[in-house]
Structures are given as C-alpha cells and as structure tokens.
Design a protein around this motif. Structure first.
Motif, short mmCIF file in Angstrom:
data_model
loop_
_atom_site.label_atom_id
_atom_site.label_comp_id
_atom_site.label_asym_id
_atom_site.label_seq_id
_atom_site.Cartn_x
_atom_site.Cartn_y
_atom_site.Cartn_z
N VAL A 3 10.01 -14.03 -0.23
CA VAL A 3 11.10 -14.45 0.65
C VAL A 3 12.41 -13.68 0.39
N PRO A 4 12.88 -13.50 -0.84
CA PRO A 4 14.14 -12.79 -1.03
C PRO A 4 14.04 -11.32 -0.63
N ILE A 5 15.15 -10.63 -0.64
CA ILE A 5 15.22 -9.24 -0.20
C ILE A 5 14.37 -8.33 -1.09
N THR A 6 14.12 -8.74 -2.33
CA THR A 6 13.29 -7.93 -3.22
C THR A 6 11.85 -7.86 -2.73
N GLY A 7 11.40 -8.88 -2.03
CA GLY A 7 10.06 -8.85 -1.44
C GLY A 7 9.95 -7.79 -0.36
N PHE A 8 11.05 -7.55 0.35
CA PHE A 8 11.10 -6.49 1.35
C PHE A 8 10.89 -5.14 0.68
N ALA A 9 11.58 -4.90 -0.42
CA ALA A 9 11.42 -3.64 -1.15
C ALA A 9 10.00 -3.51 -1.67
N ASN A 10 9.45 -4.60 -2.18
CA ASN A 10 8.08 -4.59 -2.67
C ASN A 10 7.09 -4.23 -1.58
N SER A 11 7.28 -4.75 -0.37
CA SER A 11 6.34 -4.47 0.71
C SER A 11 6.40 -3.02 1.16
N ILE A 12 7.48 -2.34 0.88
CA ILE A 12 7.59 -0.93 1.23
C ILE A 12 6.99 -0.05 0.13
N VAL A 13 7.30 -0.35 -1.11
CA VAL A 13 6.91 0.52 -2.22
C VAL A 13 5.45 0.33 -2.63
N ALA A 14 4.95 -0.90 -2.57
CA ALA A 14 3.60 -1.19 -3.09
C ALA A 14 2.50 -0.34 -2.44
N PRO A 15 2.45 -0.20 -1.12
CA PRO A 15 1.38 0.63 -0.55
C PRO A 15 1.47 2.10 -0.98
N ALA A 16 2.68 2.61 -1.12
CA ALA A 16 2.84 4.00 -1.52
C ALA A 16 2.39 4.22 -2.96
N MET A 17 2.56 3.23 -3.82
CA MET A 17 2.20 3.38 -5.23
C MET A 17 0.69 3.54 -5.42
N GLU A 18 -0.09 3.10 -4.45
CA GLU A 18 -1.54 3.26 -4.55
C GLU A 18 -1.94 4.73 -4.53
N PHE A 19 -1.07 5.60 -4.01
CA PHE A 19 -1.39 7.00 -3.86
C PHE A 19 -0.65 7.89 -4.87
N LYS A 20 -0.14 7.30 -5.96
CA LYS A 20 0.62 8.09 -6.93
C LYS A 20 -0.25 9.11 -7.66
N SER A 21 -1.55 8.90 -7.70
CA SER A 21 -2.43 9.87 -8.34
C SER A 21 -2.49 11.18 -7.57
N GLU A 22 -2.09 11.16 -6.30
CA GLU A 22 -2.07 12.38 -5.49
C GLU A 22 -0.76 13.14 -5.65
N GLY A 23 0.14 12.66 -6.47
CA GLY A 23 1.41 13.34 -6.72
C GLY A 23 2.57 12.62 -6.06
N LEU A 24 3.77 13.00 -6.49
CA LEU A 24 4.95 12.33 -5.96
C LEU A 24 5.25 12.71 -4.51
N VAL A 25 5.03 13.97 -4.16
CA VAL A 25 5.37 14.41 -2.80
C VAL A 25 4.24 14.09 -1.83
N LEU A 26 3.03 14.59 -2.11
CA LEU A 26 1.91 14.39 -1.19
C LEU A 26 1.28 13.00 -1.31
#
Length: 154
Positions: free
Chosen positions: A97-120
């Motif tokens: 519910v708080p604004i931190t959940g908004f940030a979490n919903s944006i960052v969490a899917p991207a973190m799944e692909f960190k093994s492919e590197g920071l840019v790609l």
C-alpha cells in the motif's frame, strides 16, 4: 455453482482434494501484520517528512516531494538488496500500500534479469516491464528534485 448433492463423484473428490490442499488462512494475524508493517513504513515516511521540514528547513510542498523521493529510493534499494521481498512475505498487503510498494513493483521484475548484466539485463527489463512512463516519470522527478535542491528554487 452446483449444490453438493448435484455433483458427480469426480467433482466431489476434486472438491475434497482442493479443500485438503488449500492452506488455512490466518485472516486476523495477517491483518495485524499488514497494519503494523504498513504503519511502520508510513511512520518512517513521516520521519523523513519531519527531517525535510524541521531539520532541512523545506516548505511543506518541498518536504512532501523530498519524502516521496526518499521513500521510492528506499523501496527500490530494499528491493535490490532482497529485503523488501521478505518484508512482503511477512506483511502481505501492508508492504504494498505505501509508496515503497510502488518502487518494489517497478524494481522487482527487473532484478530477475540481473544475471544478464546491468545494461542488457536490469536496465533493459526495467524499461520493458515497468513501462517507460513510470521509469521516465520517476527519473524526471528525481532530476527535478535535485535541481530544486541544488538551486534552492521556490
């Protein structure tokens, strides 16, 4: 929905199986956890707002913007470190519910692909998964906030 007396033996067996496998929810304790964790997050937000208004001397408008920026940053940081997921598992909706959940919903899917590197990996998936509007909106708000902070524009 069929009455239990109108079900076939297979349907009755399936319903029994589902009832057996479905975990019992602890509604009251879940609500208490969500309330407490959401309240703690909001209290931290109030502390950041107090810091902006009293310690840094921002006006109410600037303190509100400062608070939003800091809370989104903290939510994204804790997600990147893997801490926010543990908070979410414990608190359920209290972490969303708080604004931190908004940030979490944006960052969490991207973190799944960190093994492919920071840019790609993270960078590319951040744009495709979270939507360009969200990413550009947050980026622009941070840039504008920093400009306001550096040049003390009122």
């Amino acid at each position: 929905m069929q009455l239990k007396s109108q079900m076939t033996p297979k349907q009755k067996a399936y319903n029994d199986y589902v009832n057996q496998k479905t975990p019992n929810t602890k509604l009251f304790s879940g609500c208490v956890k969500a309330f407490l964790v959401g309240g703690i997050i909001c209290t931290i937000g109030e502390g950041v707002s107090y810091l902006g208004r009293i310690v840094l001397g921002y006006s109410d408008l600037h303190a509100a913007a400062f608070t939003a920026i800091v809370m989104v940053f903290l939510g994204a940081l804790l997600t990147g470190l893997g801490i926010y997921d543990r908070i979410g598992k414990f608190a359920g909706a209290g972490s969303i519910v708080p604004i931190t959940g908004f940030a979490n919903s944006i960052v969490a899917p991207a973190m799944e692909f960190k093994s492919e590197g920071l840019v790609l990996g993270v960078g590319a998936k951040l744009f495709t998964l979270a939507g360009p509007v969200l990413v550009y909106g947050i980026s622009a708000s941070i840039v504008v906030g920093l400009i306001y902070l550096v040049f003390n524009i009122s």
